[in-house]
Motif scaffolding. Structure first.
Motif, short mmCIF file in Angstrom:
data_model
loop_
_atom_site.label_atom_id
_atom_site.label_comp_id
_atom_site.label_asym_id
_atom_site.label_seq_id
_atom_site.Cartn_x
_atom_site.Cartn_y
_atom_site.Cartn_z
N PHE A 36 -4.84 2.75 5.54
CA PHE A 36 -5.78 1.70 5.16
C PHE A 36 -5.81 0.51 6.11
O PHE A 36 -6.74 -0.28 6.07
N ALA A 72 -4.50 -6.55 -4.86
CA ALA A 72 -5.87 -6.15 -5.17
C ALA A 72 -6.04 -5.87 -6.66
O ALA A 72 -7.10 -6.12 -7.24
N GLY A 103 0.82 -1.21 0.00
CA GLY A 103 0.00 0.00 0.00
C GLY A 103 0.85 1.25 0.00
O GLY A 103 2.08 1.19 -0.09
N SER A 104 0.21 2.41 0.09
CA SER A 104 0.94 3.68 0.09
C SER A 104 0.44 4.56 1.21
O SER A 104 -0.75 4.61 1.49
N ASP A 105 1.39 5.26 1.84
CA ASP A 105 1.04 6.23 2.87
C ASP A 105 0.94 7.61 2.24
O ASP A 105 1.37 7.83 1.11
N PHE A 130 -5.03 8.50 -9.19
CA PHE A 130 -6.32 7.84 -9.41
C PHE A 130 -6.28 6.39 -8.93
O PHE A 130 -7.18 5.62 -9.22
N GLU A 131 -5.21 6.02 -8.21
CA GLU A 131 -5.04 4.63 -7.77
C GLU A 131 -4.76 4.51 -6.28
O GLU A 131 -5.55 3.94 -5.53
N THR A 132 -3.63 5.09 -5.83
CA THR A 132 -3.26 4.90 -4.42
C THR A 132 -4.23 5.55 -3.43
O THR A 132 -4.42 5.03 -2.35
N PRO A 133 -4.89 6.68 -3.78
CA PRO A 133 -5.87 7.21 -2.81
C PRO A 133 -7.02 6.25 -2.55
O PRO A 133 -7.72 6.36 -1.53
N TYR A 134 -7.22 5.29 -3.46
CA TYR A 134 -8.29 4.31 -3.30
C TYR A 134 -7.77 3.01 -2.70
O TYR A 134 -8.49 2.01 -2.66
N GLY A 135 -6.52 2.99 -2.27
CA GLY A 135 -6.01 1.81 -1.58
C GLY A 135 -5.46 0.74 -2.50
O GLY A 135 -5.56 -0.46 -2.19
N LEU A 136 -4.86 1.15 -3.60
CA LEU A 136 -4.23 0.16 -4.48
C LEU A 136 -3.16 -0.61 -3.73
O LEU A 136 -2.26 -0.02 -3.12
N ILE A 137 -3.27 -1.93 -3.71
CA ILE A 137 -2.12 -2.78 -3.41
C ILE A 137 -2.00 -3.72 -4.61
O ILE A 137 -2.98 -3.94 -5.33
N ASN A 170 -3.59 -4.56 3.90
CA ASN A 170 -2.90 -3.38 3.36
C ASN A 170 -2.14 -2.81 4.54
O ASN A 170 -2.73 -2.42 5.55
#
Ligand code: ZN
Lengths: 389, 138
Positions: free
Chosen positions: B79, A146, A123-125, A136-143, B74
């Motif tokens: 998250f 997923a 994920g991303s902090d 358009f990806e990491t703010p939605y919790g891209l891992i 995550n």
């Protein structure tokens, strides 16, 4: 017309035995892999005049070259993700065919375990800047898991593919790992073990995901004439093709992967057909990667991958022994494992495992396919067909 | 209010307009006036013909779930306490896909691929609003 067909040979292929390397850096293990690949060919680091590498760990090609004391005529840090090293092999062959250099060393080495880096579930902090297209990806919790899971759920929805079918890929690959003394996980497992393992990103379970390991590998590619002077049996580049799939501006069919573009190019160059292939190495970041790649490579029709992987077809006695080293699912996966696909293809074609259960019988043609990036957003695909004398 | 720890989009020349519309709770996507491609994510010129004459078209805000993942793992700060959440693609009625979150209460598997959804606007920070989706009532 000029072609890369038989333009170069792989004369060195070495997989570092480490899976956990707290005492040696990522630089050192890839230099050791380089030493191994050169030694088996009867070459030394002083013979190298072209160098190619890629890393997710922040090491630049020039820094890795410096570590090995190289001042090559050609240096290339092309990074396409896990498929990079297949692309490197093609570019090495092109450079050699053009007379730009003659002995190309390709290395890879990373130590995510030893430096504590999460890959599939990281994920991303919050950070200072989230640029396009990440905005358009990491703010939605891209891992990563997923993203691949989206491809899996869509494949299930469209074609009725089941978790048990995906699990069969992991089970077969684990059986192969059992034949590889160096593999990270070797104990047999069942379909039930996979589907009952912890859910990471539905519909993908823990055992649908590749392992995380440290690791390194190296390849040596050279001209036909130089290959004849080497100690190893040459493995020839017969065909190669590349492709790229991305979000297509919001108009994408996610169950077709980049292999659909790269595969016809590789087969046309090699002048062979699917049924001629004796051995497959298919990038297995996740079970769904293998299933969709087999379809897009053309080994079965789109939507039929679930049934295709059942009944042992990918096992040692099956039609297409696949990921015979135990793959990313069980052997090793330091982040970009494309180099290990090529290494295993080379070893199978040379007959390095002769006399052991791991050797594919009468292996004349091997196809390896690397996927780099993320299946559910954007990824490159490189298909390579290799053969022996 | 708790600190917002998730990544926040950085509006830039490619995307500024999109985020401005989102902040006023409007879902508008760029369409190329030369080749008529409606596209997402937004960018400064058309990814089909490279034309830069774009119009911002208001979407109906409804669509169906194209694909989804229910994320249970995550490790990032923003998250890790929100799992499980749904990360998936929605195909808008205007026939363009958006990667997004599909919100739910209770069981995540109420949400299914093919289900009808509608946009909701999540005012994540005072600066940025994220369009997300939820099941359409009825
Ligand atoms: Zn256009």
């Amino acid at each position: 017309m000029p072609s890369l067909h038989r333009s170069a040979a792989i004369v060195g292929a070495y997989e570092h035995p480490t899976r956990k390397s707290p005492d040696k850096s990522a630089y050192q293990i890839q230099a050791e892999a380089a030493r191994g690949a050169l030694a088996e060919a009867g070459l030394t680091i002083r013979d190298v005049d072209g160098f190619m590498t890629a890393s997710r760990q922040g090491m630049q090609a020039a820094e890795i070259a410096e570590y090995m004391g190289l001042n090559p005529k050609m240096i290339d840090g092309t990074n396409l993700g896990g498929s990079s090293f297949l692309a490197h092999t093609a570019r090495a062959a092109a450079a050699i065919a053009a007379g730009y250099c003659e002995v190309v060393l390709i290395t890879y080495g990373e130590t995510p375990i030893s430096i504590g880096r999460a890959i599939g579930t990281g994920g991303s902090d919050r950070q200072n800047a989230t640029p396009w297209p990440e905005s358009f990806e990491t703010p939605y919790g891209l891992i990563i898991a997923a993203s691949y899971a989206n491809v899996a759920s869509r494949h299930m929805y469209e074609f009725g593919t089941t978790s048990e079918q995906l699990a069969e890929i992991a089970v077969t690959t684990r059986r192969h790992a059992g034949m590889n003394p160096g593999a990270m996980f070797r104990d047999p497992m069942t379909v039930a073990d996979v589907v009952n393992s912890r859910m990471i990103a539905w519909p993908l379970h823990l055992l649908d995901c590749c392992v995380i390991s440290d690791g390194a590998g190296a390849l040596v590619v050279t001209s036909a004439s130089r290959a004849r002077q080497c100690k190893t049996k040459p493995v020839w580049l017969l065909g190669v093709g590349e492709g790229l799939a991305h979000q297509s501006a919001g108009h994408r069919d996610y169950t077709t992967v980049a292999a659909a573009q790269s595969s016809p190019r590789a087969f046309a160059m090699a002048g062979v057909t699917h049924k001629d292939i004796d051995h497959l190495m298919v990038y297995d970041s996740f079970t769904i990667t293998v299933l969709t790649t087999l379809e897009s490579l053309g080994f079965c029709k789109k939507g039929e991958g679930g049934a295709f992987v059942q009944g042992g077809r990918l096992g040692m006695d099956g039609q297409y022994p696949t990921n015979t080293d135990g793959g990313g699912l069980s052997n090793n996966h330091p982040g970009m494992r494309g180099i290990f696909l090529v290494i295993e293809s080379v070893k199978q074609l040379r007959g390095d495992f002769a006399g052991t259960p791991r050797q594919v019988k009468d292996c004349k043609l091997s196809l390896c396919h690397g996927t780099g990036g993320t299946l559910g957003t954007r990824h490159s695909g490189v298909t390579m067909i290799l053969g022996r004398d | 209010m708790a600190e917002y720890l998730k990544p926040v989009p950085t509006p830039d020349p490619d995307t500024k307009k999109f985020w401005e519309y989102a902040k006023s709770h409007e879902l508008r996507l760029p369409r190329c006036t030369a080749c008529s491609l409606l596209f997402y994510p937004p960018q400064g010129l058309c990814p089909r013909c490279l034309g830069d004459a774009l119009e911002w078209v208001k979407m109906r805000g409804t669509g169906v779930v194209y694909s989804m993942s229910v994320v249970y793992a995550n490790r990032s700060k923003g998250f890790k306490d929100e799992v499980p959440y749904i990360f998936g693609y929605v195909t808008l009625d205007e026939d363009v896909q958006m990667l997004t979150n599909i919100l739910f209460k209770g069981d995540p598997f109420q949400v299914k691929i093919g289900a009808a959804v509608e946009v909701v606007f999540d005012d994540a920070t005072p600066q940025v609003t994220l369009p997300k989706f939820r099941l359409r009532a009825g």
